[in-house]
Design an enzyme around this catalytic site. Structure first.
Site, short mmCIF file in Angstrom:
data_model
loop_
_atom_site.label_atom_id
_atom_site.label_comp_id
_atom_site.label_asym_id
_atom_site.label_seq_id
_atom_site.Cartn_x
_atom_site.Cartn_y
_atom_site.Cartn_z
N GLY A 174 0.84 -1.20 0.00
CA GLY A 174 0.00 0.00 0.00
C GLY A 174 0.87 1.25 0.00
N ALA A 175 1.99 1.19 -0.76
CA ALA A 175 3.01 2.24 -0.66
C ALA A 175 2.84 3.36 -1.68
CB ALA A 175 4.40 1.61 -0.81
N ARG A 222 0.54 5.69 -1.74
CA ARG A 222 0.12 6.97 -1.15
C ARG A 222 -0.10 6.79 0.35
NH1 ARG A 222 -5.63 5.82 -3.55
NH2 ARG A 222 -6.67 5.22 -1.62
N VAL A 262 -2.58 -7.22 -3.21
CA VAL A 262 -2.28 -8.06 -2.04
C VAL A 262 -3.35 -9.13 -1.78
CG1 VAL A 262 -0.83 -6.34 -0.88
CG2 VAL A 262 -3.27 -6.46 -0.33
N ASN A 272 0.80 -2.77 5.24
CA ASN A 272 0.08 -1.50 5.41
C ASN A 272 -1.18 -1.40 4.56
OD1 ASN A 272 -0.05 1.63 5.84
ND2 ASN A 272 0.08 1.35 3.62
N TYR A 330 -14.15 -4.16 8.98
CA TYR A 330 -12.84 -3.57 9.27
C TYR A 330 -12.44 -3.86 10.71
CZ TYR A 330 -9.34 0.29 9.33
OH TYR A 330 -8.20 1.05 9.43
N LYS A 339 -9.12 -5.97 11.71
CA LYS A 339 -8.03 -5.41 12.52
C LYS A 339 -7.88 -6.17 13.84
CE LYS A 339 -6.80 -2.07 9.60
NZ LYS A 339 -5.50 -2.07 8.92
#
Ligand SMILES: NC(=O)c1ccc[n+]([C@@H]2O[C@H](COP(=O)([O-])OP(=O)(O)OC[C@H]3O[C@@H](n4cnc5c(N)ncnc54)[C@H](O)[C@@H]3O)[C@@H](O)[C@H]2O)c1
Length: 274
Positions: free
Chosen positions: A16-17, A19, A67, A93, A160, A164
């Site tokens: 997730g790089a 932004r 991913v 991330n 979510y 998590k």
């Protein structure tokens, strides 16, 4: 005496790089001496992020990656090892969320969030940790970007919240199993950060001031967290400075989850205990 950069020559993958927090973490790792591998499903934006780091003198490559596809995760590990020879760090991330009442969530929506936020983090941890255990010298550090949603729930975010919380469970199990192999694995749980999410929050409010008034009553620090602050914490957890940490959930939330309820906006009568 000058200290060596915290991540000198370490090879670190960040998902997730393209932004937001992921991009800031990639920048922070590169500035701390790491060779960084930026993974994101947005091929053009992640290539631009890697080029910006390389242009500033860092060592960075991008690998377009969805991913939620296990074959992409395998390819990401293979590409990293063939380019840099080993994997010293991973930051899981990439994440997605949406707002919908628990009574209305569909199977497709549940699967999308669980696949990206939980399943992908589990299997990339597994693939990377296999390399970390087998390589010589063995070992490495893994950071899961989780959330304050690992401590309590927010209405409208059930999948979510589940994802998590799930990250906490598998991370503790992995930390216990992998500690003898020199692989440390921790969670880093941000509060409200200045990324695209904040723009969505402001856009939905009647006014920016109403939005700020509400959020500052929930956040003792009364400000947003900057992506660079999360990057600093991720660099710490990836580095030997955090060598005693494994299985921890580090809350970077400006006190948000320490607050039970906000104080009344009027002065309450002193309670003397008499
Ligand atoms: N921003 C916050 O306030 C906040 C707070 C707590 C936790 N987090 C967590 O931090 C992480 C990053 O959040 P952000 O605010 O930077 O989000 P963002 O939406 O700005 O960026 C997320 C990145 O992940 C990528 N991505 C999404 N799905 C992907 C997939 N299937 N494969 C590969 N890449 C994918 C996107 O393309 C994007 O570049 C998430 O895991 C989020 O849950 C954010």
């Amino acid at each position: 005496m000058t200290a060596a950069p915290l991540l000198a020559s370490r090879v670190v993958i960040i998902t997730g790089a393209a932004r937001g927090l992921g991009r800031a973490i990639a920048l922070g790792c590169a500035a701390s001496g790491a060779k960084v591998v930026l993974a994101d499903r947005d091929a053009a934006e992640v290539e631009a992020a890697a080029a910006a780091i390389a242009g500033a003198g860092g060592e960075a490559v991008s690998v377009p990656t969805d991913v939620s596809r296990l074959e992409d995760l395998e390819r990401l590990c293979t590409a990293t090892v063939s380019r840099f020879g080993r994997i010293d760090g991973l930051v899981n991330n990439a994440g997605v969320n949406f707002v919908k009442p628990v009574l209305e969530v569909t199977e497709e929506e549940w699967d999308r969030v669980i696949d990206v936020d939980l399943k992908a983090a589990f299997f990339l941890t597994q693939f990377v940790a296999r390399r970390m255990v087998a390589q010589r010298p063995a070992g490495g550090a893994i950071v899961q970007i989780a959330s304050v949603h690992t401590i309590a729930a927010v209405a409208g975010a059930a999948p979510y919240d589940a994802a998590k919380h799930g990250m906490v469970g598998f991370t503790k199990a992995a930390a216990v199993e992998l500690a003898p192999h020199g692989v440390r694995i921790n969670l880093l749980s941000p509060g409200l950060c200045r990324t695209a999410i904040w723009q969505h929050v402001v856009a939905a409010a009647p006014s920016e001031q109403a939005c700020l008034d509400y959020w500052w009553s929930q956040i003792p620090g009364r400000r947003l967290i900057e992506p660079e602050e999360i990057a600093d914490a991720a660099v710490f957890l990836l580095s030997d400075a955090a060598r005693a940490f494994t299985g921890a959930n580090l809350l970077a939330d400006l006190g948000m989850t320490s607050l039970l309820v906000g104080r009344e906006p009027y002065a309450s009568r002193p309670i003397t205990g008499a």
